[in-house]
Design a protein around this motif. Structure first.
Motif, PDB file in Angstrom:
ATOM      1  N   GLY A 238     -11.380 -35.206  -3.256  1.00  0.00           N
ATOM      2  CA  GLY A 238     -10.823 -36.362  -2.553  1.00  0.00           C
ATOM      3  C   GLY A 238     -10.276 -37.396  -3.514  1.00  0.00           C
ATOM      4  N   THR A 239     -11.000 -37.642  -4.591  1.00  0.00           N
ATOM      5  CA  THR A 239     -10.538 -38.606  -5.588  1.00  0.00           C
ATOM      6  C   THR A 239      -9.282 -38.092  -6.277  1.00  0.00           C
ATOM      7  N   ALA A 240      -9.235 -36.798  -6.554  1.00  0.00           N
ATOM      8  CA  ALA A 240      -8.047 -36.204  -7.175  1.00  0.00           C
ATOM      9  C   ALA A 240      -6.810 -36.431  -6.302  1.00  0.00           C
ATOM     10  N   LYS A 241      -6.966 -36.304  -5.004  1.00  0.00           N
ATOM     11  CA  LYS A 241      -5.829 -36.511  -4.098  1.00  0.00           C
ATOM     12  C   LYS A 241      -5.354 -37.947  -4.127  1.00  0.00           C
ATOM     13  N   VAL A 242      -6.280 -38.899  -4.218  1.00  0.00           N
ATOM     14  CA  VAL A 242      -5.882 -40.311  -4.325  1.00  0.00           C
ATOM     15  C   VAL A 242      -5.081 -40.527  -5.605  1.00  0.00           C
ATOM     16  N   GLU A 243      -5.567 -39.965  -6.709  1.00  0.00           N
ATOM     17  CA  GLU A 243      -4.906 -40.162  -7.990  1.00  0.00           C
ATOM     18  C   GLU A 243      -3.472 -39.633  -7.963  1.00  0.00           C
ATOM     19  N   LEU A 244      -3.256 -38.491  -7.310  1.00  0.00           N
ATOM     20  CA  LEU A 244      -1.937 -37.865  -7.305  1.00  0.00           C
ATOM     21  C   LEU A 244      -1.034 -38.405  -6.200  1.00  0.00           C
ATOM     22  N   HIS A 245      -1.506 -38.336  -4.961  1.00  0.00           N
ATOM     23  CA  HIS A 245      -0.642 -38.603  -3.810  1.00  0.00           C
ATOM     24  C   HIS A 245      -0.514 -40.076  -3.467  1.00  0.00           C
ATOM     25  N   GLU A 246      -1.401 -40.913  -3.994  1.00  0.00           N
ATOM     26  CA  GLU A 246      -1.325 -42.352  -3.748  1.00  0.00           C
ATOM     27  C   GLU A 246      -0.954 -43.097  -5.029  1.00  0.00           C
ATOM     28  N   HIS A 247      -1.769 -42.977  -6.078  1.00  0.00           N
ATOM     29  CA  HIS A 247      -1.521 -43.743  -7.295  1.00  0.00           C
ATOM     30  C   HIS A 247      -0.282 -43.243  -8.047  1.00  0.00           C
ATOM     31  N   PHE A 248      -0.258 -41.959  -8.409  1.00  0.00           N
ATOM     32  CA  PHE A 248       0.896 -41.416  -9.125  1.00  0.00           C
ATOM     33  C   PHE A 248       2.165 -41.626  -8.307  1.00  0.00           C
ATOM     34  N   ALA A 249       2.100 -41.322  -7.025  1.00  0.00           N
ATOM     35  CA  ALA A 249       3.295 -41.429  -6.186  1.00  0.00           C
ATOM     36  C   ALA A 249       3.782 -42.870  -6.088  1.00  0.00           C
ATOM     37  N   GLY A 250       2.861 -43.816  -5.920  1.00  0.00           N
ATOM     38  CA  GLY A 250       3.271 -45.215  -5.846  1.00  0.00           C
ATOM     39  C   GLY A 250       3.921 -45.680  -7.129  1.00  0.00           C
ATOM     40  N   GLU A 251       3.380 -45.257  -8.252  1.00  0.00           N
ATOM     41  CA  GLU A 251       3.965 -45.603  -9.544  1.00  0.00           C
ATOM     42  C   GLU A 251       5.322 -44.929  -9.731  1.00  0.00           C
ATOM     43  N   ALA A 252       5.451 -43.693  -9.235  1.00  0.00           N
ATOM     44  CA  ALA A 252       6.720 -42.969  -9.355  1.00  0.00           C
ATOM     45  C   ALA A 252       7.836 -43.677  -8.605  1.00  0.00           C
ATOM     46  N   VAL A 253       7.505 -44.267  -7.450  1.00  0.00           N
ATOM     47  CA  VAL A 253       8.508 -45.008  -6.686  1.00  0.00           C
ATOM     48  C   VAL A 253       9.034 -46.182  -7.510  1.00  0.00           C
ATOM     49  N   LEU A 254       8.133 -46.965  -8.081  1.00  0.00           N
ATOM     50  CA  LEU A 254       8.546 -48.121  -8.872  1.00  0.00           C
ATOM     51  C   LEU A 254       9.293 -47.708 -10.139  1.00  0.00           C
ATOM     52  N   ALA A 255       8.881 -46.590 -10.725  1.00  0.00           N
ATOM     53  CA  ALA A 255       9.499 -46.129 -11.975  1.00  0.00           C
ATOM     54  C   ALA A 255      10.853 -45.469 -11.764  1.00  0.00           C
ATOM     55  N   GLY A 256      11.184 -45.115 -10.518  1.00  0.00           N
ATOM     56  CA  GLY A 256      12.412 -44.364 -10.277  1.00  0.00           C
ATOM     57  C   GLY A 256      12.351 -42.982 -10.887  1.00  0.00           C
ATOM     58  N   LEU A 257      11.174 -42.344 -10.791  1.00  0.00           N
ATOM     59  CA  LEU A 257      10.981 -41.035 -11.423  1.00  0.00           C
ATOM     60  C   LEU A 257      11.899 -39.972 -10.840  1.00  0.00           C
ATOM     61  N   VAL A 258      12.095 -39.994  -9.525  1.00  0.00           N
ATOM     62  CA  VAL A 258      12.879 -38.965  -8.841  1.00  0.00           C
ATOM     63  C   VAL A 258      14.313 -39.456  -8.656  1.00  0.00           C
ATOM     64  N   ARG A 259      15.250 -38.630  -9.061  1.00  0.00           N
ATOM     65  CA  ARG A 259      16.681 -38.930  -8.871  1.00  0.00           C
ATOM     66  C   ARG A 259      17.307 -37.776  -8.080  1.00  0.00           C
ATOM     67  N   SER A 260      18.569 -37.533  -8.265  1.00  0.00           N
ATOM     68  CA  SER A 260      19.201 -36.376  -7.633  1.00  0.00           C
ATOM     69  C   SER A 260      18.653 -35.102  -8.261  1.00  0.00           C
ATOM     70  N   THR A 261      18.765 -34.003  -7.553  1.00  0.00           N
ATOM     71  CA  THR A 261      18.276 -32.731  -8.093  1.00  0.00           C
ATOM     72  C   THR A 261      18.989 -32.371  -9.393  1.00  0.00           C
ATOM     73  N   ARG A 262      20.256 -32.667  -9.479  1.00  0.00           N
ATOM     74  CA  ARG A 262      20.996 -32.391 -10.713  1.00  0.00           C
ATOM     75  C   ARG A 262      20.377 -33.162 -11.878  1.00  0.00           C
ATOM     76  N   ASN A 263      20.110 -34.432 -11.677  1.00  0.00           N
ATOM     77  CA  ASN A 263      19.522 -35.242 -12.738  1.00  0.00           C
ATOM     78  C   ASN A 263      18.077 -34.838 -13.031  1.00  0.00           C
ATOM     79  N   ASN A 264      17.337 -34.466 -11.994  1.00  0.00           N
ATOM     80  CA  ASN A 264      15.954 -34.021 -12.194  1.00  0.00           C
ATOM     81  C   ASN A 264      15.906 -32.765 -13.050  1.00  0.00           C
ATOM     82  N   LEU A 265      16.830 -31.836 -12.785  1.00  0.00           N
ATOM     83  CA  LEU A 265      16.866 -30.614 -13.583  1.00  0.00           C
ATOM     84  C   LEU A 265      17.242 -30.914 -15.031  1.00  0.00           C
ATOM     85  N   ARG A 266      18.175 -31.813 -15.233  1.00  0.00           N
ATOM     86  CA  ARG A 266      18.555 -32.160 -16.605  1.00  0.00           C
ATOM     87  C   ARG A 266      17.365 -32.757 -17.358  1.00  0.00           C
TER      88      ARG A 266
END
Length: 321
Positions: A238-266
């Motif tokens: 349960g704690t692992a899921k919080v770390e990944l799906h809540e904490h990591f994901a929330g930080e990824a939104v602010l960081a702009g981690l995900v872009r277009s698939t073309r840019n993600n592959l690059r």
């Protein structure tokens, strides 16, 4: 795997589109067959252990990032690319990270695993996230400051639950706490929502830490379940899921981690190339020099895998329309 960066302090211990055409073929990752189980012959050199810790960090981050990239590929109707990204993510976690963890002796007894987790959560609760929040406020990134403060509080609750669990494990009396519930955060493609370079760097460090925490807690959960302690396994999971799906994901939104698939592959190609041609060969050379033969073989084999991943991602990129 992605290019590695510094992340969760080692206090947590060194030792988680519809197809463009219905007939579009999946993009396979060649050579990703399970290897033999790795064993450690004697104590490893401190540099080898450090390199294995770096490998685990990068593999955990790659798993988390590629999983998000796969979801974005699905959104863009690039289902074959999404399948490739997911299968590669699974290799990074379930093969590369697990092998590094086995060599490093990351998983110990249930009590030892809990102590590792308590140390990591304490550091993040008392030091890392509060420091990041203060810096973000000073730099005007108020949304990041709020998120860092919220995560610091979560990590304190995780620490307290693990402390209670440790008492139960060591005394044989009491009840393992119920697992926390993850508030799952969706991560759309987008630009960073923070402006300061320091905040961006701190988000990167935090994401690497959350990815590693997820991976290690899932290993600890598997060990707890193997030893018959299903309640402890559920707490770790349960704690692992919080770390990944809540904490990591929330930080990824602010960081702009995900872009277009073309840019993600690059981005993925750049990371895989660095690891295949520089990082892992360097680790293998160091391990060989100090006589850590099993670790050297692991680093060489992983470098070869990353080269295959790079080529598969290059092919996927060339097929995008």
């Amino acid at each position: 795997m992605m290019v590695r960066h510094p992340m969760r302090a080692l206090l947590i211990g060194v030792c988680t589109l519809a197809a463009a055409s219905q007939t579009a073929p999946a993009l396979a990752v060649p050579g990703d067959q399970p290897k033999a189980t790795w064993t450690v012959a004697g104590a490893l050199h401190s540099q080898t252990l450090s390199d294995l810790a770096t490998a685990m960090k990068g593999e955990a981050f790659a798993y988390a990032s590629y999983s998000l990239f796969a979801t974005q590929a699905d959104r863009q109707a690039q289902s074959a690319t999404g399948k490739l990204l997911r299968s590669t993510a699974e290799t990074e976690l379930n093969e590369h990270l697990h092998e590094a963890a086995a060599l490093a002796g990351t998983v110990g007894t249930n009590a030892a695993n809990l102590r590792q987790a308590i140390n990591g959560e304490t550091y993040e609760h008392q030091v890392m996230y509060l420091g990041f929040a203060a810096q973000a406020r000073k730099d005007g990134d108020l949304e990041a400051a709020k998120l860092f403060t919220e995560i610091a509080a979560d990590e304190g609750r995780h620490r307290d639950a693990y402390r209670t669990a440790l008492k139960v494990v060591t005394t044989g009396s009491g009840t393992i706490p119920a697992p926390p519930k993850a508030d799952v955060v969706s991560v759309p493609a987008g630009l960073p929502k923070v402006k300061a370079a320091r905040t961006k760097a701190n988000l990167d460090t935090a994401m690497h830490g959350e990815a590693l925490a997820h991976a290690k807690y899932m290993l600890f959960a598997a060990h707890a379940r193997k030893t018959g302690n299903s309640a402890l396994a559920r707490l770790f999971e349960g704690t692992a899921k919080v770390e990944l799906h809540e904490h990591f994901a929330g930080e990824a939104v602010l960081a702009g981690l995900v872009r277009s698939t073309r840019n993600n592959l690059r981005k993925a190609i750049t990371g895989e190339n660095s690891e295949a041609t520089s990082l892992y060969p360097g680790f293998a050379k160091r391990a060989t020099a100090v006589g850590d033969i099993s670790a050297a073989r692991y680093f060489r084999d992983t470098a070869a895998d990353e080269a295959k991943h790079e080529r598969a991602f290059q092919r996927a990129l060339s097929r995008l329309h």
